[in-house]
Each structure stands twice: as C-alpha cells, then as structure tokens.
Motif scaffolding. Structure first.
Motif, PDB file in Angstrom:
ATOM      1  N   ASN A 187       6.411   9.801   4.806  1.00  0.00           N
ATOM      2  CA  ASN A 187       6.331   9.304   3.433  1.00  0.00           C
ATOM      3  C   ASN A 187       7.422   9.965   2.601  1.00  0.00           C
ATOM      4  OD1 ASN A 187       4.125   7.727   3.882  1.00  0.00           O
ATOM      5  ND2 ASN A 187       2.691   8.986   2.724  1.00  0.00           N
ATOM      6  N   HIS A 351       8.723  -5.745   4.084  1.00  0.00           N
ATOM      7  CA  HIS A 351       7.268  -5.708   4.068  1.00  0.00           C
ATOM      8  C   HIS A 351       6.754  -4.883   5.246  1.00  0.00           C
ATOM      9  CE1 HIS A 351       3.295  -8.063   4.812  1.00  0.00           C
ATOM     10  NE2 HIS A 351       3.067  -6.922   4.237  1.00  0.00           N
ATOM     11  N   HIS A 352       7.340  -5.125   6.392  1.00  0.00           N
ATOM     12  CA  HIS A 352       6.911  -4.423   7.596  1.00  0.00           C
ATOM     13  C   HIS A 352       7.217  -2.941   7.530  1.00  0.00           C
ATOM     14  CE1 HIS A 352       7.315  -3.334  11.989  1.00  0.00           C
ATOM     15  NE2 HIS A 352       6.101  -3.827  11.909  1.00  0.00           N
ATOM     16  N   GLU A 353       8.311  -2.596   6.838  1.00  0.00           N
ATOM     17  CA  GLU A 353       8.773  -1.210   6.863  1.00  0.00           C
ATOM     18  C   GLU A 353       8.326  -0.385   5.667  1.00  0.00           C
ATOM     19  OE1 GLU A 353       9.959   0.165   9.368  1.00  0.00           O
ATOM     20  OE2 GLU A 353      10.504  -1.525  10.622  1.00  0.00           O
ATOM     21  N   SER A 354       7.694  -1.009   4.688  1.00  0.00           N
ATOM     22  CA  SER A 354       7.220  -0.238   3.538  1.00  0.00           C
ATOM     23  C   SER A 354       6.213   0.805   4.019  1.00  0.00           C
ATOM     24  CB  SER A 354       6.556  -1.179   2.536  1.00  0.00           C
ATOM     25  OG  SER A 354       5.848  -0.431   1.574  1.00  0.00           O
ATOM     26  N   CYS A 355       6.325   2.028   3.507  1.00  0.00           N
ATOM     27  CA  CYS A 355       5.437   3.074   4.006  1.00  0.00           C
ATOM     28  C   CYS A 355       4.032   2.937   3.447  1.00  0.00           C
ATOM     29  CB  CYS A 355       5.997   4.457   3.688  1.00  0.00           C
ATOM     30  SG  CYS A 355       5.745   4.992   1.997  1.00  0.00           S
ATOM     31  N   GLY A 356       3.893   2.239   2.324  1.00  0.00           N
ATOM     32  CA  GLY A 356       2.561   2.014   1.762  1.00  0.00           C
ATOM     33  C   GLY A 356       2.097   3.121   0.858  1.00  0.00           C
ATOM     34  N   GLN A 357       3.014   3.965   0.435  1.00  0.00           N
ATOM     35  CA  GLN A 357       2.603   5.085  -0.402  1.00  0.00           C
ATOM     36  C   GLN A 357       2.458   4.667  -1.866  1.00  0.00           C
ATOM     37  OE1 GLN A 357       3.866   9.727  -0.913  1.00  0.00           O
ATOM     38  NE2 GLN A 357       5.432   8.274  -0.466  1.00  0.00           N
ATOM     39  N   CYS A 358       3.456   4.027  -2.420  1.00  0.00           N
ATOM     40  CA  CYS A 358       3.348   3.667  -3.839  1.00  0.00           C
ATOM     41  C   CYS A 358       3.084   2.176  -3.993  1.00  0.00           C
ATOM     42  CB  CYS A 358       4.552   4.145  -4.637  1.00  0.00           C
ATOM     43  SG  CYS A 358       6.132   3.445  -4.198  1.00  0.00           S
ATOM     44  N   SER A 359       2.305   1.859  -5.006  1.00  0.00           N
ATOM     45  CA  SER A 359       1.747   0.512  -5.082  1.00  0.00           C
ATOM     46  C   SER A 359       2.764  -0.620  -5.279  1.00  0.00           C
ATOM     47  CB  SER A 359       0.647   0.450  -6.130  1.00  0.00           C
ATOM     48  OG  SER A 359       0.984   1.184  -7.265  1.00  0.00           O
ATOM     49  N   PRO A 360       3.800  -0.478  -6.110  1.00  0.00           N
ATOM     50  CA  PRO A 360       4.679  -1.641  -6.282  1.00  0.00           C
ATOM     51  C   PRO A 360       5.305  -2.104  -4.968  1.00  0.00           C
ATOM     52  CG  PRO A 360       5.121  -0.017  -7.981  1.00  0.00           C
ATOM     53  CD  PRO A 360       4.219   0.640  -6.991  1.00  0.00           C
ATOM     54  N   ARG A 362       4.260  -1.254  -1.749  1.00  0.00           N
ATOM     55  CA  ARG A 362       3.266  -1.596  -0.743  1.00  0.00           C
ATOM     56  C   ARG A 362       2.775  -3.030  -0.924  1.00  0.00           C
ATOM     57  NH1 ARG A 362      -0.723   2.019  -1.959  1.00  0.00           N
ATOM     58  NH2 ARG A 362      -1.755   0.552  -3.310  1.00  0.00           N
ATOM     59  N   GLU A 363       2.427  -3.366  -2.156  1.00  0.00           N
ATOM     60  CA  GLU A 363       1.854  -4.682  -2.404  1.00  0.00           C
ATOM     61  C   GLU A 363       2.932  -5.718  -2.688  1.00  0.00           C
ATOM     62  OE1 GLU A 363      -1.181  -4.847  -1.800  1.00  0.00           O
ATOM     63  OE2 GLU A 363      -1.963  -2.833  -2.108  1.00  0.00           O
ATOM     64  N   GLY A 364       3.969  -5.300  -3.422  1.00  0.00           N
ATOM     65  CA  GLY A 364       4.995  -6.252  -3.852  1.00  0.00           C
ATOM     66  C   GLY A 364       5.803  -6.821  -2.700  1.00  0.00           C
ATOM     67  N   GLY A 366       4.898  -7.314   0.362  1.00  0.00           N
ATOM     68  CA  GLY A 366       4.078  -8.283   1.084  1.00  0.00           C
ATOM     69  C   GLY A 366       3.946  -9.582   0.307  1.00  0.00           C
TER      70      GLY A 366
ATOM     71  N   LYS B  56       2.057   8.322  -6.690  1.00  0.00           N
ATOM     72  CA  LYS B  56       1.954   7.185  -5.772  1.00  0.00           C
ATOM     73  C   LYS B  56       1.594   5.866  -6.451  1.00  0.00           C
ATOM     74  CE  LYS B  56       0.465  10.294  -2.099  1.00  0.00           C
ATOM     75  NZ  LYS B  56       1.782  10.850  -1.897  1.00  0.00           N
ATOM     76  N   CYS B  57       0.685   5.927  -7.430  1.00  0.00           N
ATOM     77  CA  CYS B  57       0.190   4.662  -7.967  1.00  0.00           C
ATOM     78  C   CYS B  57       1.161   4.038  -8.956  1.00  0.00           C
ATOM     79  CB  CYS B  57      -1.165   4.848  -8.622  1.00  0.00           C
ATOM     80  SG  CYS B  57      -1.100   5.831 -10.136  1.00  0.00           S
ATOM     81  N   PHE B 110      -0.239  -5.330  -8.922  1.00  0.00           N
ATOM     82  CA  PHE B 110      -0.036  -4.912  -7.531  1.00  0.00           C
ATOM     83  C   PHE B 110      -1.306  -4.265  -6.970  1.00  0.00           C
ATOM     84  CE2 PHE B 110       4.657  -4.567  -8.669  1.00  0.00           C
ATOM     85  CZ  PHE B 110       4.958  -5.765  -8.060  1.00  0.00           C
ATOM     86  N   LEU B 111      -1.951  -3.439  -7.785  1.00  0.00           N
ATOM     87  CA  LEU B 111      -3.151  -2.760  -7.288  1.00  0.00           C
ATOM     88  C   LEU B 111      -4.288  -3.760  -7.043  1.00  0.00           C
ATOM     89  CD1 LEU B 111      -3.272   0.494  -9.443  1.00  0.00           C
ATOM     90  CD2 LEU B 111      -2.696   0.309  -7.045  1.00  0.00           C
ATOM     91  N   LEU B 113      -3.857  -6.844  -6.167  1.00  0.00           N
ATOM     92  CA  LEU B 113      -3.424  -7.896  -5.250  1.00  0.00           C
ATOM     93  C   LEU B 113      -4.317  -7.973  -4.020  1.00  0.00           C
ATOM     94  CD1 LEU B 113      -0.942  -9.518  -5.911  1.00  0.00           C
ATOM     95  CD2 LEU B 113       0.353  -8.156  -4.320  1.00  0.00           C
ATOM     96  N   TYR B 171      -4.579   8.325  -2.011  1.00  0.00           N
ATOM     97  CA  TYR B 171      -4.494   9.563  -1.207  1.00  0.00           C
ATOM     98  C   TYR B 171      -5.336  10.705  -1.775  1.00  0.00           C
ATOM     99  CZ  TYR B 171      -0.561   7.923   1.716  1.00  0.00           C
ATOM    100  OH  TYR B 171       0.235   7.248   2.582  1.00  0.00           O
ATOM    101  N   ARG B 191       0.951   1.465   8.168  1.00  0.00           N
ATOM    102  CA  ARG B 191       2.079   1.494   7.247  1.00  0.00           C
ATOM    103  C   ARG B 191       1.974   0.328   6.272  1.00  0.00           C
ATOM    104  NH1 ARG B 191       7.279   1.812  10.704  1.00  0.00           N
ATOM    105  NH2 ARG B 191       7.081  -0.425  10.779  1.00  0.00           N
ATOM    106  N   GLY B 192       2.611   0.462   5.141  1.00  0.00           N
ATOM    107  CA  GLY B 192       2.694  -0.631   4.182  1.00  0.00           C
ATOM    108  C   GLY B 192       1.322  -1.079   3.739  1.00  0.00           C
ATOM    109  N   ASP B 193       1.150  -2.402   3.569  1.00  0.00           N
ATOM    110  CA  ASP B 193      -0.154  -2.846   3.093  1.00  0.00           C
ATOM    111  C   ASP B 193      -1.178  -2.915   4.228  1.00  0.00           C
ATOM    112  OD1 ASP B 193       0.845  -5.044   4.338  1.00  0.00           O
ATOM    113  OD2 ASP B 193       0.927  -6.315   2.570  1.00  0.00           O
TER     114      ASP B 193
END
Lengths: 446, 363
Positions: A187, A351-360, A362-364, A366, B56-57, B110-111, B113, B171, B191-193
C-alpha cells in the motif's frame, strides 16, 4: 548525432557477462568514482548533468539525491525501482536483460554517492528470468571485487540485493515499493514524510528508476557537463523510448531528448512510419497513464511549432493540448484503433491494479471501467460521457498516490479529444458493436 | 516566567475564517476540532487513538490556501487534514471552498458505490459515520447502475459477525487488531474493490479485546452478535456506568431498552471515538444492571438520531446543507434571528464561495 549512452554496447555478443562488459570499458566508472571522487563530487556531477527521473515523474535526480537526510548512526538505502509495469513501457526490462552490468555499475556508483551500504533492486515478479540474470551478474561482480567488503581497496562496502516483487503494478509507486520490500502489503504511504527522510525501515532512502541509475556510470566517466550538453533545455541527455503499436519498427530506441515527434515516428532510424496503407490517428506518448493525443496535436504544438520528444515540449499546452513524456512508453495508433475500446482496456488495467486503500481510486477506477465497458458493448447512455468526465475529475488529485491520476487522465483525455467517437458508440450501438467496427467520422489522420 | 519559556510556541491557523492557536505537531483536523463541530472535517478512517490510521477515506480533504506565514503559497492539491500538520500562519479552507465541497461529494459517492444501503436492517443505523457523512455532504440520488460487490456474511469468533458488503475499507479494525489486541489474526486481503477484511484462513478472532473492532467500525460491517437485530439504536437509552474490571478500565456505556441492558459499548467522545477500550467480558458477558455502578445518562452532543427529541437543538451539529441553507437565509434576510435554527458560528460571507456553486442544479 544520436548519442548512445546506455545502448552503445548492447548488441555486443556476450555483453551480459562480466568479462565482455569489462572489455568494453565497463566498471571503469566505478574505479574512477571510488578511487578519485568523493560522494559529494558525484552528487554534484549528477546535479550538473540534470538527469530527470526516468520512471515517469521526471523529477531531477540530483535534487532528489540532495534531499536525502543524513542523520548520524542511521543507515541509508538506495532502492532501484525495476518494477516496470506501465502498459507500453518495456525499456528497463530490455536494459536489465541485455546489459545487467550497466545497472550494477550504476548501483555501485549511486550507492557510494549516497553513502548506502546495502542497496536493493526491486524487480517485478513476472521477470523471474531477468532476476536470474541480475543475480548471476551480481555474483560475477562480487567475485571480481566490485561488490562486497572493501571494494577496490577503497574501504567502501556494498551489498546488492535483488528482490522479486509480487507482480503488482502499485508496487512501482515508490512508497508502496518500500512497503513491499519490508515484507508488508504494497500500500502506498501517505506523504510526507517522503522516503528521503523516512523510507525503507524508516531510514532515509532514495528510490530511482533503472534507467536513471544506469546513466550514472556515463556521467562519472564523461562528466555532468557533457551529459547536460546532450538534449534540449532542461530535458538533458538521452532517453530510452519503448515504441509500440501500429508502426513499422517497434522496439526500444535511445534518443537524444529533443528529437521531433514527427521524425521519431516517421524516420527510418526509429519507428519507420505507420504500417503500410494506414494513417496515424493517435498517440500515447509516455505509457498508458499519460493523456492520449490526436495525430495533429501529437506532432505540432498549439502554436504551430513542431512537438519535440522532451519533457517540456510534450507537456506544452497543459492537458488541454499536451501530454507528458512519462516513462517513455510510446504507443502509436492508426485509424483502425478504437479509442473507446482502448480507453476501456486501460481503465480495466487500473481497476485491476488499484490497491484499494483510498476510496476515490478503489471505487472510481471500477466505476469508470464498468461505464466504459457499457459504452463499448453498446449499452451506453447519453449522460455517460459527462459522468465519466465527472468521475475522472473527482479521482484526480484526491488520492494518496498517483495511481488515481494515472487512471483518470487517459479517460479524461480520450473524451477531451475523441468525444465524437464515444458519442458514436452511444448513438449507434448496433453498428459500433460489430466485430472490428471503428468510428470513421471526421478526424485528423496523418 | 520560566514556565512560559518551556511552553512551545503556539501556531496560529485560520480554518474557514476562524483563527485558532495550537501546539506544533497538531494536524489540521485536530485544530479544526478545537474550533468546533461546525468546522471539523468529517473523518471516516482517521481514529485518533489508533496509531497510523487516517489518509485512506479522503473524506477530510481540505484546501490549504496558504501554506504558512513564511511561504504563503497555496498547496497544489487538496490535502488529507487528518495527516497534514499545521504551520504557523496556515490558512485552511474546509467547507467554504467549492473545490472541497465538490471533492467530498465525490468521496461520499465513491464510498456509497459498493455500499448496500441496507440501513433499514443494519444495526449501525443511527450511529453510523457513513450515514452522517452522506447526509452532510452527499447527493440525493445515485448515478451508479452496475452491480455492487457482495460477500457472504461471516462469523469471526463467537461474538463478532463480519458483513463485508458494508465495509468501506477504512482499516480501523486492522489497526485495532494490531494495536489493542495481542495477536493479530485480522487484516486486508485482495486488491482494489475486491479487497476484503479477513481473518487468515477463517481463523477466529479470539482474545480479550477483540470486541473493540465493533466499536471502531464506522459502518455496520462488524457487528455484535449478542446485539444483532435486537433493537434500533434510537429506541435505546445510553447510560454511563463502570465496574471494577481486572482486565480493562471498566468504563462503559450501557444501552437500555426499558429495564434491560441490551448492549454494552465503550464510551465514545463527541467525535465518535472510543477513548478507553474495554474487554470482551465487560462487553459481552455483563448485561445485568446489577453488574454495574450507574453514573448517569450519557451526554450525546453529535448529530445523530439517538439525540433526537432528547437534547437541545444547539447541541446538535447542523448538517452542511442546513448550515448552507441557514447562511443563505441569513444573507437574504439579515433581520431574522438564525439562532433559532441552532446554528453557531454562522456567517454568510464565510460561505460566499460555496453558495452559488452549491445551489446550482446537478449537471
């Protein structure tokens, strides 16, 4: 006029072995540096050379080195970022595979300049055979006394470690790389503190790209001023460009920065023009994350001048009419390429490589992928284009690391320059979803 | 005099036009909290007692209009206020910057979604950070029409159920498991979503302080199995109580329905943060009034349905929309007394930059 700094000996048979590399003048820079130069003198030469980080951000390497904190009693580290995974970029792979000793020589010089006694080369996990090549080369260098304790009798010790990554794009981000190197989840860290102050194991660390580090041996041999004389303006020296796409001669080319983009694409010396019978439609100049440009803007600036292969010229006009040199992943599209499909493909990657730590991010990422997929497969709505622009805008700049920007820029720029093509997909879904169907409306083809 | 010399130089920060003096090393978020709830940025992942949390958020993004008195240049990007430390003379724009309002609207979107929006059946409803945040800064409708990610509900240990579908990956529970409990068997995988909170190969969380992950969870992803579907938060009455506990401080909040204690939680401060973590015995096993020494009703001064009809209006934090509306109201008609709306520190000029953009219809 083309100077070969990195690739001069790359075609010499057996150059991957120590003996051949040494015969071609290899490791003379290490001898010169360790025997005649102080670490500060090397930093000074690199500063004079004006090398800009070759990993993508283009941050002056000498300046990065001078930011390194030097508290007493705390080890310092040099980490070479060889996690090259940007779609369209394959220059570091080429360099490490063919001429591993160039990187090792650069690592010795750089580590000496920074006062690091343990340095790491973080190679992406997919390149296991390259890791074996590097390990073999390191063993050879160690046997010859260029690594290990008391190198060449100078009293300087260096241990070089090759660390395979786990195959995540995000670990090419310097702080994620450090986390991964520490054995944690990759991360990215929040900055500040920057790695120069608190990096690997909370110690001052410099993270540099393979190509940046490889230039140091030439700089030590020939001097920073000689390096700065190559190139144009603040874009000094040479750059490896990974050319791919619909061109006659794809491959890795070392160019002097400042070559016109038009020459680079059409001259026989480099890409050799667009494949026969087709025309130049669009260009991604620096790896998938930089904004895509239509043919006319790729070759000329907004003021009509020729666009050059340099940091400044490529980013001329900001994102409205410009792009970035990035990592040098030069992808050329002809008129058979569907920009919507391509943008979706890039989006899918992020999308595949986003680590998913921060919301914009992670969600954006995808969300953008799903909307682009919908448009590409004929289920787009009229408001989808504006939606994509808005989502990209809300990701950009609001994330922890640049992956969010990297995901947003290709989408935003594709819509900026090829909006008609997106509109066509939405308006004519049955036509657009035919196999091989491409928008043939009005556009600049060269 | 000697005492004054030791005292660190206080730094002057301006947040949304209100000046505050704080000690060096304070973050923007903490400085804003010092001013009051009307100015404090929302925080979904930052949790003051947990080391390393935050960033993070992106809910707490603010604009730094001037970096410091020495270098008054604005920062190029919005910064996470929970991690950025203040400099002397820093000027921060929180909800008075259209850029920040826009970015926060994005973060809410985003949260939400991949959030199931099952508030009607969620135990957290009524004390949910995400609900409050969405109410404050979100839009009324969704623009997302694709499938949401879903997960199977999973028991982790005998007391906790993980409802990963609701998770916003803050987290916080990972840091709690890492820092409060003695054995970390709980982390993020994938990872990711597709990332999920998980225990390693279905390993149960089994230690004395594991229950605290329920309290730190900002949404209803980690729920108390002894309380699930027992009641709605707003029907219960919180009462502060303590007991002589050998493992923890024993200071808790009891949640009553009628004469029954139906839930025990750690005490939370006005920022919804647990200050003293409690042990599983206190949380799950002591559910009789006779187990506890009652101190008195819990004071809740945050905007939550729990406080509805129980507290004075001026103790409730007005939502961003309410503040904005009140500011506009005041700007139109200065004669009216807006104190009736229970809104403090309200100056229409503070919102001058936001008002026109915020009132524009959605594109």
């Amino acid at each position: 006029m083309a100077t070969k700094i990195l690739t001069e000996h790359i075609n010499v048979p057996g150059i991957e072995t120590f003996d051949v590399y040494r015969k071609q003048g290899g490791y003379t820079a290490v001898e010169k540096a360790l025997k005649t130069m102080t670490p500060d003198a090397i930093v000074e030469e690199v500063k004079k050379a004006g090398v800009r980080g070759r990993g993508g951000a283009g941050f002056p390497m000498g300046m990065k080195w001078s930011f390194l904190a030097k508290p007493e009693g705390v080890p310092r580290y040099l980490v070479c970022n060889a996690d090259e995974s940007e779609p369209g970029t394959f220059k570091d792979h080429y360099l490490m595979k063919n001429i591993p000793h160039l990187l090792i020589e650069g690592m010795i010089i750089s580590s000496y300049a920074l006062g690091a006694n343990k340095s790491f080369i973080y190679v992406r996990g997919e390149l296991m055979y390259v890791i074996h090549i590097l390990e073999k080369a390191i063993a050879e260098a160690k046997a010859e006394g260029f690594l290990g304790k008391n190198i060449l009798g100078s009293g300087y010790d260096l241990e070089l470690v090759v660390q395979p990554g786990g195959g995540a794009y995000i670990c090419g981000e310097e702080t994620a790389l450090l986390e991964s190197l520490e054995g944690k989840r990759g991360n990215p860290r929040n900055k500040p503190p920057f790695p120069a102050v608190k990096g690997l194991y909370q110690c001052p660390t410099v993270v540099n790209n393979v190509e940046s580090i490889a230039t140091t041996s030439w700089i030590v041999n020939h001097g920073g001023d000689a390096y700065a004389a190559i190139g144009i303006g603040r874009s000094t020296g040479t750059k490896l460009i990974s050319a791919s796409g619909h061109i006659n001669k794809p491959g890795v080319y070392e160019i002097d920065l400042g070559v016109p983009v038009e020459d680079f694409i059409f001259a026989d010396e480099w890409c050799g023009g667009i494949r026969p019978g087709h025309k130049f439609k669009a260009l991604v100049a620096g790896g998938s994350s930089v904004p895509i440009l239509p043919a006319n803007l790729a070759l000329t600036l907004a003021n009509g001048e020729k666009r050059l292969m340099s940091y400044e010229s490529l980013s001329d006009g900001g994102f409205a009419t410009g792009t970035m040199l990035g990592s040098g992943g030069f992808i050329v599209f002809d008129e058979t390429a569907c920009i919507v499909r391509n943008t979706w493909n890039f989006s899918r990657f992020y999308h595949h490589e986003s680590c998913g730590q921060c919301s914009p991010c992670r969600e954006g990422t995808g969300w953008m992928e799903k909307v682009l997929h919908r448009i590409e497969y004929g289920h787009g709505h009229q408001q989808d284009i504006d939606l994509l622009v808005d989502v990209a805008k809300k990701i950009e700049g609001n994330t922890i690391c640049p992956l969010g920007d990297a995901a947003a820029w290709p989408v935003a720029s594709a819509i900026r320059h090829f909006r008609d093509e997106f509109q066509w997909h939405i308006d004519h879904p049955s036509e657009a979803t035919q196999p091989g169907a491409v928008y043939r409306g009005e556009m600049a083809l060269i | 005099m000697a005492e004054q010399e030791i005292k660190p130089q206080l730094l002057k920060v301006t947040i949304d036009g209100i000046e505050v003096e704080v000690e060096p090393g304070t973050t923007i978020l903490q400085a804003a909290r010092k001013i009051g709830p009307a100015v404090a940025p929302p925080a979904m992942c930052y949790y003051q007692p947990l080391k390393g949390s935050g960033g993070k958020c992106r809910a707490c993004l603010v604009r730094v209009a001037a970096g410091s008195a020495k270098d008054p240049r604005p920062m190029p990007k919005l910064v996470a206020s929970c991690l950025t430390t203040v400099q002397d003379g820093m000027v921060v724009e929180n909800e008075t910057s259209p850029q920040v309002v826009e970015a926060r609207k994005g973060v809410v979107e985003f949260l939400l979604l991949n959030h199931p929006l099952d508030c009607p059946v969620c135990d957290q409803a009524g004390e949910c950070d995400l609900q409050n945040f969405a109410f404050d800064h979100g839009r009324e409708t969704t623009r997302y029409e694709e499938d949401r990610r879903t997960f199977e509900k999973r028991d982790i240990g005998p007391y906790i159920q993980l409802h990963m579908t609701r998770c916003i990956l803050c987290y916080r529970c990972v840091f709690t498991a890492d820092q409060i409990t003695n054995k970390r068997v709980h982390g993020v995988m994938g990872r990711g979503d597709a990332a999920e909170i998980s225990t390693y190969i279905e390993k149960a969380i089994d230690n004395d302080f594991s229950g605290n992950v329920i309290d730190v969870c900002p949404v209803g992803a980690l729920t108390d199995k002894t309380y699930r579907f027992k009641n709605r938060v707003w029907f219960t009455k919180p009462v502060d109580a303590h007991r002589d506990c050998p493992t923890c401080s024993g200071k808790v909040t009891l949640w009553y329905r009628g004469d029954d204690v139906i839930r025990v939680t750690a005490r939370k401060n006005e920022w919804n943060e647990v200050t003293e973590f409690i042990c599983n015995t206190c949380r799950f096993d002591k559910k009789k009034t006779s187990d506890w020494t009652i101190e008195g009703p819990t004071k809740i001064s945050r905007s939550s349905v729990i406080s509805a009809n129980k507290y004075r209006r001026d103790e409730i934090k007005p939502s961003f929309g309410q503040r904005l509306a009140a500011a506009e109201y005041k700007a139109i008609d200065d004669e009216r007394d807006t104190s009736q709306l229970g809104i403090q520190q309200l100056a229409p000029e503070r919102f001058a930059k936001v008002l026109p953009s915020a009132l524009e219809p959605e594109p």
